[in-house]
Write an enzyme that holds these catalytic residues in place. Structure first.
Site, PDB file in Angstrom:
ATOM      1  N   PHE A 252      10.651   3.947   7.842  1.00 28.85           N
ATOM      2  CA  PHE A 252      10.847   2.841   8.760  1.00 28.85           C
ATOM      3  C   PHE A 252      10.275   1.609   8.194  1.00 28.85           C
ATOM      4  CE2 PHE A 252      10.506   7.039  11.282  1.00 28.85           C
ATOM      5  CZ  PHE A 252      11.781   6.717  12.074  1.00 28.85           C
TER       6      PHE A 252
ATOM      7  N   ASP B 183       4.622  14.473  13.638  1.00 30.78           N
ATOM      8  CA  ASP B 183       4.955  14.444  12.115  1.00 30.78           C
ATOM      9  C   ASP B 183       3.490  14.383  11.397  1.00 30.78           C
ATOM     10  OD1 ASP B 183       6.387  13.986   9.911  1.00 30.78           O
ATOM     11  OD2 ASP B 183       6.279  11.789   9.988  1.00 30.78           O
TER      12      ASP B 183
ATOM     13  N   LYS C 182       2.066  -2.780   8.615  1.00 26.37           N
ATOM     14  CA  LYS C 182       3.097  -2.274   8.622  1.00 26.37           C
ATOM     15  C   LYS C 182       4.286  -3.099   9.153  1.00 26.37           C
ATOM     16  CE  LYS C 182       3.464   2.164  10.078  1.00 26.37           C
ATOM     17  NZ  LYS C 182       3.803   3.297  10.923  1.00 26.37           N
TER      18      LYS C 182
ATOM     19  N   SER D  23       7.447  -0.510   5.297  1.00 34.07           N
ATOM     20  CA  SER D  23       6.286  -0.673   4.317  1.00 34.07           C
ATOM     21  C   SER D  23       5.167  -1.050   4.881  1.00 34.07           C
ATOM     22  CB  SER D  23       6.711  -1.390   3.080  1.00 34.07           C
ATOM     23  OG  SER D  23       8.037  -1.115   2.601  1.00 34.07           O
ATOM     24  N   VAL D  24       3.870  -0.758   4.402  1.00 32.98           N
ATOM     25  CA  VAL D  24       2.715  -1.080   4.328  1.00 32.98           C
ATOM     26  C   VAL D  24       1.997  -1.997   3.573  1.00 32.98           C
ATOM     27  CG1 VAL D  24       0.494  -0.387   5.370  1.00 32.98           C
ATOM     28  CG2 VAL D  24       2.273   0.923   5.913  1.00 32.98           C
TER      29      VAL D  24
ATOM     30  N   LEU E   8       0.642  -1.203  -0.101  1.00 29.52           N
ATOM     31  CA  LEU E   8      -0.071   0.067   0.135  1.00 29.52           C
ATOM     32  C   LEU E   8       0.846   1.334   0.098  1.00 29.52           C
ATOM     33  CD1 LEU E   8      -2.700  -1.110   2.707  1.00 29.52           C
ATOM     34  CD2 LEU E   8      -3.065  -0.970   0.041  1.00 29.52           C
ATOM     35  N   GLY E   9       2.153   1.147   0.524  1.00 27.78           N
ATOM     36  CA  GLY E   9       2.919   2.361   0.633  1.00 27.78           C
ATOM     37  C   GLY E   9       4.181   1.938   1.635  1.00 27.78           C
TER      38      GLY E   9
END
Length: 321
Positions: free
Chosen positions: A24, A139, A41, A26-27, A19-20
């Site tokens: 840190f 963030d 994640k 990937s998901v 997904l992205g």
């Protein structure tokens, strides 16, 4: 809930649907045995992965709020660190906001944009003022705002979050966050407060209004390079009473002008240089709900200095190279 690593491998089909990703890890999209859609994640790096893992579990593990992404569970086996979240079908705000309209691409309408900003404000207000411990996200940016099937926003990615005890107002922490959304006090090395999230939220508001990144765009004119920076243009137009020209042209004028002016004013109060001049997220919520008025914000000193830089027009920052 504690998951076994093999169960998450199975749920994500061996992490095949990405997904992205970020600094840190990937998901990946997955489906549990009860047909629940999840986002997994997978954290990379022993040191940084462990830090983010602990930060996320400790900060949002027990939080239940409609505008905070739900942490379903985790996996901690050997050096493997994974976090399991509810899956947000519409992805992150940046993917909805910054893609250009073409074909079947849907442009976020004004009401949806306004409700997204209000939802994010409510989520941050909860983190800052209603949790057992004050949580500073550290963030806030469009990539960390997820949107569900009903376009309900949820603040996500607490890997950089800092917890502040209720008897404290500040916390010393290492430098973190994303360029373009960082409050000026980060650079001075002082202890931070929830007002750094307020600053970041203000920068996000400007991007929601314009439908474009605040990031500078560079132009070459007669041998000189000029950088167009949207916040400079926006504060100029706000003071001139011309907010209409700042709104995303993809909306073709279909927006609420009073709400656009309100968002613009809130944005510039949020990005004031001095943290004490910024509102709390609770005040932001009341203003966006129409329960509290707000005055015309002054031009932040940093933007004023940029406007005076070189011989460039007020909406341009000279950056001769």
């Amino acid at each position: 809930m504690a998951f076994r690593y093999t169960d998450l491998v199975h749920a994500t089909k061996n992490f095949s649907d990405k997904l992205g990703g970020g600094g840190f890890g990937s998901v990946y999209k997955g489906v549990l045995s009860d047909s629940t859609c999840i986002a997994v994640k997978r954290l990379d790096g022993v040191s940084q992965g462990e830090k983010q893992f602990r930060a996320e579990v400790s900060s949002i593990g027990l939080i239940q709020h409609i505008n905070i992404v739900k942490l379903i569970g985790f996996c901690c086996e050997g050096d493997k660190r994974l976090l399991v979240y509810e899956h947000m079908i519409n992805g992150s705000l940046d993917s909805l906001l910054f893609k250009k309209s073409s074909g079947n691409d849907v442009v976020l309408n004004w009401n949806t944009r306004y409700q997204i900003t209000l939802g994010v404000a409510r989520g941050l207000s909860y983190l800052h003022q209603s949790c057992r411990e004050c949580i500073i996200h550290c963030d806030i940016k469009p990539e960390n705002i997820l949107v569900d099937a009903s376009f309900l926003p949820k603040v996500a990615d607490f890997g950089l979050a800092a917890l502040v005890g209720r008897n404290c107002s500040r916390v010393l922490t290492t430098f973190r966050g994303t360029a373009g959304y960082l409050a000026p006090e980060w650079l001075s090395g002082v202890a931070i407060t929830p007002k750094i999230d307020v600053y970041s939220f203000g920068m996000v508001l400007l991007e929601v209004i314009s439908g474009s990144r605040n990031s500078p765009e560079t132009y070459n004119t007669s041998g000189s390079y000029y950088v167009k920076y949207f916040p400079i243009q926006a504060i100029d137009k706000l003071h001139e009473g011309d907010v209409r020209s700042l709104v995303d042209p993809q909306l073709h004028g279909d927006f609420n002008l009073a709400e656009a002016e309100r968002l613009c004013k809130v944005a510039f109060w949020c990005i004031q240089d001095n943290e004490f001049d910024r509102p709390t997220m609770g005040e932001v919520v009341r203003i966006l709900e129409g329960l509290q008025d707000t005055s015309m914000p002054p031009i932040p000193r940093l933007l004023a200095a940029m406007m005076q830089e070189g011989d460039a027009p007020s909406s341009m920052l000279s950056c001769r190279c």
